[in-house]
Design a protein around this motif. Structure first.
Motif, PDB file in Angstrom:
ATOM      1  N   THR A  47       7.187   2.624   4.997  1.00  0.00           N
ATOM      2  CA  THR A  47       7.463   2.584   3.564  1.00  0.00           C
ATOM      3  C   THR A  47       7.131   3.918   2.728  1.00  0.00           C
ATOM      4  OG1 THR A  47       6.541   0.458   3.546  1.00  0.00           O
ATOM      5  CG2 THR A  47       6.581   1.305   1.515  1.00  0.00           C
ATOM      6  N   LEU A  48       6.344   4.630   3.346  1.00  0.00           N
ATOM      7  CA  LEU A  48       6.198   6.219   2.803  1.00  0.00           C
ATOM      8  C   LEU A  48       7.733   6.914   2.847  1.00  0.00           C
ATOM      9  CD1 LEU A  48       2.407   7.141   3.614  1.00  0.00           C
ATOM     10  CD2 LEU A  48       3.473   6.451   1.520  1.00  0.00           C
ATOM     11  N   SER A  49       8.376   6.658   4.128  1.00  0.00           N
ATOM     12  CA  SER A  49       9.544   7.480   4.191  1.00  0.00           C
ATOM     13  C   SER A  49      10.862   6.640   3.575  1.00  0.00           C
ATOM     14  CB  SER A  49       9.748   7.486   5.636  1.00  0.00           C
ATOM     15  OG  SER A  49       9.873   6.251   6.435  1.00  0.00           O
TER      16      SER A  49
ATOM     17  N   ASN B 236      14.244  -2.972   5.123  1.00  0.00           N
ATOM     18  CA  ASN B 236      14.515  -2.008   5.787  1.00  0.00           C
ATOM     19  C   ASN B 236      13.306  -1.865   6.852  1.00  0.00           C
ATOM     20  OD1 ASN B 236      16.731  -0.295   4.725  1.00  0.00           O
ATOM     21  ND2 ASN B 236      15.957  -1.108   2.773  1.00  0.00           N
ATOM     22  N   LEU B 237      12.415  -2.609   6.946  1.00  0.00           N
ATOM     23  CA  LEU B 237      11.305  -2.623   7.916  1.00  0.00           C
ATOM     24  C   LEU B 237      11.698  -3.574   9.097  1.00  0.00           C
ATOM     25  CD1 LEU B 237       8.058  -2.314   5.574  1.00  0.00           C
ATOM     26  CD2 LEU B 237       9.254  -0.606   6.563  1.00  0.00           C
ATOM     27  N   LEU B 238      12.807  -4.443   9.021  1.00  0.00           N
ATOM     28  CA  LEU B 238      12.848  -5.607   9.922  1.00  0.00           C
ATOM     29  C   LEU B 238      12.988  -5.030  11.392  1.00  0.00           C
ATOM     30  CD1 LEU B 238      15.354  -8.163   8.072  1.00  0.00           C
ATOM     31  CD2 LEU B 238      12.979  -8.317   8.330  1.00  0.00           C
ATOM     32  N   GLY B 239      13.715  -3.672  11.674  1.00  0.00           N
ATOM     33  CA  GLY B 239      13.763  -3.479  12.896  1.00  0.00           C
ATOM     34  C   GLY B 239      12.454  -3.143  13.696  1.00  0.00           C
ATOM     35  N   ILE B 240      11.644  -2.344  12.964  1.00  0.00           N
ATOM     36  CA  ILE B 240      10.295  -1.976  13.580  1.00  0.00           C
ATOM     37  C   ILE B 240       9.582  -3.214  13.677  1.00  0.00           C
ATOM     38  CG2 ILE B 240       9.229  -1.489  11.514  1.00  0.00           C
ATOM     39  CD1 ILE B 240       8.596   0.296  14.798  1.00  0.00           C
TER      40      ILE B 240
ATOM     41  N   ALA C 260       0.791  -1.214   0.070  1.00  0.00           N
ATOM     42  CA  ALA C 260       0.118   0.147   0.012  1.00  0.00           C
ATOM     43  C   ALA C 260       0.899   1.349   0.113  1.00  0.00           C
ATOM     44  CB  ALA C 260      -1.053  -0.141   1.218  1.00  0.00           C
ATOM     45  N   GLY C 261       1.755   1.147   0.856  1.00  0.00           N
ATOM     46  CA  GLY C 261       2.511   2.537   0.955  1.00  0.00           C
ATOM     47  C   GLY C 261       3.554   2.633  -0.199  1.00  0.00           C
ATOM     48  N   TYR C 262       4.072   1.777  -0.985  1.00  0.00           N
ATOM     49  CA  TYR C 262       4.846   1.788  -2.283  1.00  0.00           C
ATOM     50  C   TYR C 262       3.944   2.253  -3.311  1.00  0.00           C
ATOM     51  CZ  TYR C 262       8.340   0.931  -5.841  1.00  0.00           C
ATOM     52  OH  TYR C 262       9.013   1.209  -6.920  1.00  0.00           O
TER      53      TYR C 262
ATOM     54  N   LYS D  23      10.490   4.811   0.401  1.00  0.00           N
ATOM     55  CA  LYS D  23      10.389   4.711  -1.092  1.00  0.00           C
ATOM     56  C   LYS D  23      10.963   5.727  -1.793  1.00  0.00           C
ATOM     57  CE  LYS D  23       5.840   6.445  -1.830  1.00  0.00           C
ATOM     58  NZ  LYS D  23       4.469   6.382  -2.472  1.00  0.00           N
ATOM     59  N   ASN D  24      11.456   6.718  -1.156  1.00  0.00           N
ATOM     60  CA  ASN D  24      11.686   7.980  -1.892  1.00  0.00           C
ATOM     61  C   ASN D  24      13.411   7.920  -1.582  1.00  0.00           C
ATOM     62  OD1 ASN D  24       9.573   8.785  -3.164  1.00  0.00           O
ATOM     63  ND2 ASN D  24       9.131   9.971  -0.973  1.00  0.00           N
ATOM     64  N   LYS D  25      13.978   6.998  -0.978  1.00  0.00           N
ATOM     65  CA  LYS D  25      15.329   7.013  -0.757  1.00  0.00           C
ATOM     66  C   LYS D  25      16.195   6.509  -2.121  1.00  0.00           C
ATOM     67  CE  LYS D  25      15.122   7.190   3.702  1.00  0.00           C
ATOM     68  NZ  LYS D  25      15.772   8.471   4.543  1.00  0.00           N
ATOM     69  N   GLU D  26      17.501   6.895  -2.064  1.00  0.00           N
ATOM     70  CA  GLU D  26      18.429   6.830  -3.195  1.00  0.00           C
ATOM     71  C   GLU D  26      18.452   5.232  -3.696  1.00  0.00           C
ATOM     72  OE1 GLU D  26      19.021   8.350  -0.450  1.00  0.00           O
ATOM     73  OE2 GLU D  26      19.490  10.528  -1.120  1.00  0.00           O
ATOM     74  N   PHE D  27      18.516   4.364  -2.994  1.00  0.00           N
ATOM     75  CA  PHE D  27      18.716   3.106  -3.252  1.00  0.00           C
ATOM     76  C   PHE D  27      17.361   2.451  -3.921  1.00  0.00           C
ATOM     77  CE2 PHE D  27      17.347   2.858   1.019  1.00  0.00           C
ATOM     78  CZ  PHE D  27      16.244   1.733   0.936  1.00  0.00           C
ATOM     79  N   VAL D  28      16.101   3.033  -3.425  1.00  0.00           N
ATOM     80  CA  VAL D  28      14.969   2.781  -4.303  1.00  0.00           C
ATOM     81  C   VAL D  28      15.004   3.324  -5.465  1.00  0.00           C
ATOM     82  CG1 VAL D  28      12.409   2.440  -3.949  1.00  0.00           C
ATOM     83  CG2 VAL D  28      13.744   2.267  -2.012  1.00  0.00           C
ATOM     84  N   GLU D  29      15.235   4.526  -5.685  1.00  0.00           N
ATOM     85  CA  GLU D  29      15.157   5.271  -6.965  1.00  0.00           C
ATOM     86  C   GLU D  29      16.177   4.645  -7.910  1.00  0.00           C
ATOM     87  OE1 GLU D  29      16.003   9.120  -6.008  1.00  0.00           O
ATOM     88  OE2 GLU D  29      13.872   9.694  -5.130  1.00  0.00           O
ATOM     89  N   ALA D  30      17.407   4.167  -7.350  1.00  0.00           N
ATOM     90  CA  ALA D  30      18.433   3.447  -8.272  1.00  0.00           C
ATOM     91  C   ALA D  30      17.755   2.110  -8.791  1.00  0.00           C
ATOM     92  CB  ALA D  30      19.859   3.066  -7.529  1.00  0.00           C
TER      93      ALA D  30
END
Length: 308
Positions: free
Chosen positions: A192-194, A222-226, A131-133, A196-203
């Motif tokens: 996910t909203l925070s 990247n959600l494993l921590g939470i 949903a977030g992506y 999906k705009n990171k550099e590695f996702v855009e790459a």
């Protein structure tokens, strides 16, 4: 005598390399967790409780279904905890060994919490990440479904499922797991909203990676921590839910038992002076819950990005 310039540069480089190696999120989290004495002690307590649930039956002299006919009708006088007759925690109102039943009840209660938490985390994380992506209309529709489901009383739905489809441990797993994923979905969607705009996702998008592959290989890891923190804090809540259902007589059925069912049976025997039937399962219930809460708080502090 001062070191040469080459030696000083080598020492600085070694210190920088050591610092870079020590900046791993999971390494820092492990160090922070070990510094939290309450969380470490709680983790050790959980290990002991798990060992009790797995191997405690090896030390029992009676099975959980076997009846001691010699104390039938005189539980208050002969059914007290005693090493001599093999009833370490005493006997219940039917003459069954309470120690063996507490071992079984502890294992089932922990299993319900862990299996329900696993189902909730798996379903909720994937749902929230998609949903977030996806965003836009897809995100709105998916989250409105979550809002509608959250407006339905959780306990009412669970009791209704158990009444309609039968009171079994399988239905208890299904009912608890498939309803408790809603909060996880909202948490995963917000994270996910925070991300999906990171550099590695855009790459990854620029190189033509499919959206589902990006979600599974870049968003979810990247959600494993939470997710780990939420799962640890969700387990005691599910144990309490199962115990409440069993306390009402709608959960685990004979010959199986759980801590909630044992607490319910022990509460009924208090008026006859049989306190051990409530004391032992209630003690394991409270210690298990507090241990999970302390471990969850320790993981939350260790994985908090603000403290990194």
């Amino acid at each position: 005598m001062f070191p040469s310039k080459q030696t000083a540069d080598a020492l600085v480089q070694a210190a920088n390399d050591a610092e870079v190696k020590g900046r791993s999120l999971w390494r820092d989290a492990a160090i922070r967790f070990r510094r939290n004495r309450a969380a470490v002690v709680a983790l050790c307590v959980l290990g002991l409780i798990a060992a009790f649930a797995l191997f405690g039956q090896l030390f029992a002299q009676w099975s959980n279904e076997e009846i001691d006919w010699s104390i039938m009708g005189a539980i208050a006088q002969k059914g007290a905890p005693s090493i001599a007759n093999g009833h370490y925690f005493g006997a219940d109102e039917l003459g069954r060994d309470l120690y063996a039943r507490v071992v079984q009840g502890t294992g089932i209660s922990i299993m319900v919490g862990m299996v329900g938490s696993f189902v909730a985390v798996m379903v909720g994380t994937l749902y929230g990440a998609v949903a977030g992506y996806s965003g836009g209309r897809t995100d709105n529709i998916m989250m409105r479904i979550v809002d509608i489901l959250m407006s339905i009383p959780f306990m009412f739905v669970l009791i209704l499922l158990l009444v309609i489809f039968g009171r079994s441990i399988t239905m208890l797993f299904v009912g608890i797991g498939l309803i408790s994923w809603l909060d996880m979905a909202r948490i995963a969607r917000g994270q996910t909203l925070s991300i999906k705009n990171k550099e590695f996702v855009e790459a990854a998008v620029a190189t033509g990676v499919s959206p589902m592959r990006i979600i599974l290989r870049h968003i979810v890891p990247n959600l494993l921590g939470i997710v780990v923190v939420y799962a640890t804090l969700l387990i005691p809540g599910l144990i309490m839910t199962e115990s409440f259902i069993s306390f009402l007589g709608l959960g685990i059925q004979e010959p199986q038992t759980s801590l909630g069912a044992l607490i319910s049976a022990g509460a009924k025997q208090m008026r006859f002076g049989v306190i051990w039937q409530l004391l032992f399962p209630l003690g394991f219930f409270l210690v298990t819950l507090y241990a999970f809460f302390f471990v969850g708080d320790g993981l939350r502090d260790a994985l908090d990005p603000k403290d990194r």
